[in-house]
Design an enzyme around this catalytic site. Structure first.
Site, PDB file in Angstrom:
ATOM      1  N   THR A  38     -60.070 -58.299 -85.759  1.00  0.00           N
ATOM      2  CA  THR A  38     -59.788 -58.970 -87.026  1.00  0.00           C
ATOM      3  C   THR A  38     -61.091 -59.521 -87.590  1.00  0.00           C
ATOM      4  OG1 THR A  38     -58.399 -60.662 -88.090  1.00  0.00           O
ATOM      5  CG2 THR A  38     -59.379 -61.249 -85.996  1.00  0.00           C
TER       6      THR A  38
ATOM      7  N   ASP B  92     -50.299 -57.938 -85.381  1.00  0.00           N
ATOM      8  CA  ASP B  92     -49.653 -57.533 -86.627  1.00  0.00           C
ATOM      9  C   ASP B  92     -48.436 -58.441 -86.815  1.00  0.00           C
ATOM     10  OD1 ASP B  92     -49.936 -55.808 -88.852  1.00  0.00           O
ATOM     11  OD2 ASP B  92     -48.153 -54.720 -88.241  1.00  0.00           O
TER      12      ASP B  92
HETATM   13  P1  IMP Z   1     -51.109 -59.694 -90.779  1.00  0.00           P
HETATM   14  O1  IMP Z   1     -50.553 -58.653 -89.888  1.00  0.00           O
HETATM   15  O2  IMP Z   1     -51.434 -60.983 -90.047  1.00  0.00           O
HETATM   16  O3  IMP Z   1     -52.231 -59.214 -91.632  1.00  0.00           O
HETATM   17  O4  IMP Z   1     -49.931 -60.101 -91.780  1.00  0.00           O
HETATM   18  C1  IMP Z   1     -49.345 -59.177 -92.684  1.00  0.00           C
HETATM   19  C2  IMP Z   1     -48.745 -59.923 -93.861  1.00  0.00           C
HETATM   20  O5  IMP Z   1     -47.673 -60.779 -93.414  1.00  0.00           O
HETATM   21  C3  IMP Z   1     -49.721 -60.869 -94.575  1.00  0.00           C
HETATM   22  O6  IMP Z   1     -50.439 -60.192 -95.584  1.00  0.00           O
HETATM   23  C4  IMP Z   1     -48.776 -61.901 -95.166  1.00  0.00           C
HETATM   24  O7  IMP Z   1     -48.209 -61.423 -96.371  1.00  0.00           O
HETATM   25  C5  IMP Z   1     -47.683 -61.998 -94.127  1.00  0.00           C
HETATM   26  N1  IMP Z   1     -47.950 -63.089 -93.164  1.00  0.00           N
HETATM   27  C6  IMP Z   1     -48.516 -62.968 -91.942  1.00  0.00           C
HETATM   28  N2  IMP Z   1     -48.583 -64.161 -91.339  1.00  0.00           N
HETATM   29  C7  IMP Z   1     -48.064 -65.055 -92.207  1.00  0.00           C
HETATM   30  C8  IMP Z   1     -47.873 -66.458 -92.148  1.00  0.00           C
HETATM   31  O8  IMP Z   1     -48.203 -67.156 -91.179  1.00  0.00           O
HETATM   32  N3  IMP Z   1     -47.313 -67.023 -93.237  1.00  0.00           N
HETATM   33  C9  IMP Z   1     -46.924 -66.313 -94.330  1.00  0.00           C
HETATM   34  N4  IMP Z   1     -47.093 -65.004 -94.444  1.00  0.00           N
HETATM   35  C10 IMP Z   1     -47.656 -64.370 -93.386  1.00  0.00           C
END
Ligand code: IMP
Length: 192
Positions: free
Chosen positions: A8, A69
């Protein structure tokens, strides 16, 4: 010190994990590896996408690695937006549009149950392990609060009257899906 790549460049995620695992582990970000590749997240599950990212780095650099993810899963929408949370309303990953799409699709449905789920895939010495964190809650009728990111303004965690975006970051990070998954990863690594 054992070296472990966290696939990341999210500064917040990195500092959260480093605070717990250093100095036993040196946590290396993608930028520190000079890796700016756009790793395609083509799986249709959170586990699948976390594994794709971890495996890409493991294969390319030969280093132990983990990746995460996350998705918001809304029961009345059959688990949407799920693995497509980032780009639910289009490629721009616009939090406001993503939240509007969830609220529009839910309408006045009284079943507002939802959860956030994070999956971490770890590849260490060619062995793969998964760690999952989940928090249940409900979808509010409109966005509330300024903190956090993504879907935080419309997610009310179980046992709370306020949205994730109305909690301060310390409070959210104690109970969040990501924190729970990271705690499981840390317990696993500390036993090694
Ligand atoms: P990632 O896998 O952490 O990149 O998350 C994918 C998507 O899920 C992000 O772009 C957000 O839209 C949503 N997301 C992930 N974690 C959170 C959180 O803690 N709060 C709110 N939305 C989240």
């Amino acid at each position: 010190m054992k070296k472990l790549v966290f696939a990341t460049n999210n500064a917040h995620k990195l500092s959260e994990v480093r605070a717990i695992l250093e100095p036993e582990y040196s946590i290396v970000s993608l930028a520190e590896l000079n890796c700016f590749d756009d790793i395609p997240e083509t799986a249709d599950t959170l586990d699948g996408n976390a594994l794709i990212k971890a495996k890409y780095i493991h294969d390319k650099f030969g280093l132990d690695c983990f990746a995460d993810d996350t998705g918001l899963e809304v029961e009345a929408l059959g688990g949407e937006p799920g693995v497509y949370s980032a780009r639910y309303a289009g490629d721009a990953n616009c939090a406001h549009e993503n939240m509007c799409k969830v609220l529009d699709k839910l309408g006045d449905n009284t079943n507002r149950a939802a959860c956030f789920r994070t999956v971490i895939a770890l590849i260490q010495r060619d062995e793969t392990s998964y760690f999952e964190g989940r928090i249940d809650g409900t979808i509010a009728t409109q966005p509330r609060g300024e903190n956090g990111f993504g879907y935080d303004p419309i997610f009310v965690p179980e046992g709370y009257m306020v949205s994730f975006a109305q909690l301060d970051s310390d409070e959210k990070n104690k109970i969040s899906h990501r924190a729970l998954a990271v705690q499981k990863l840390v317990r696993f690594l500390q036993k090694k």
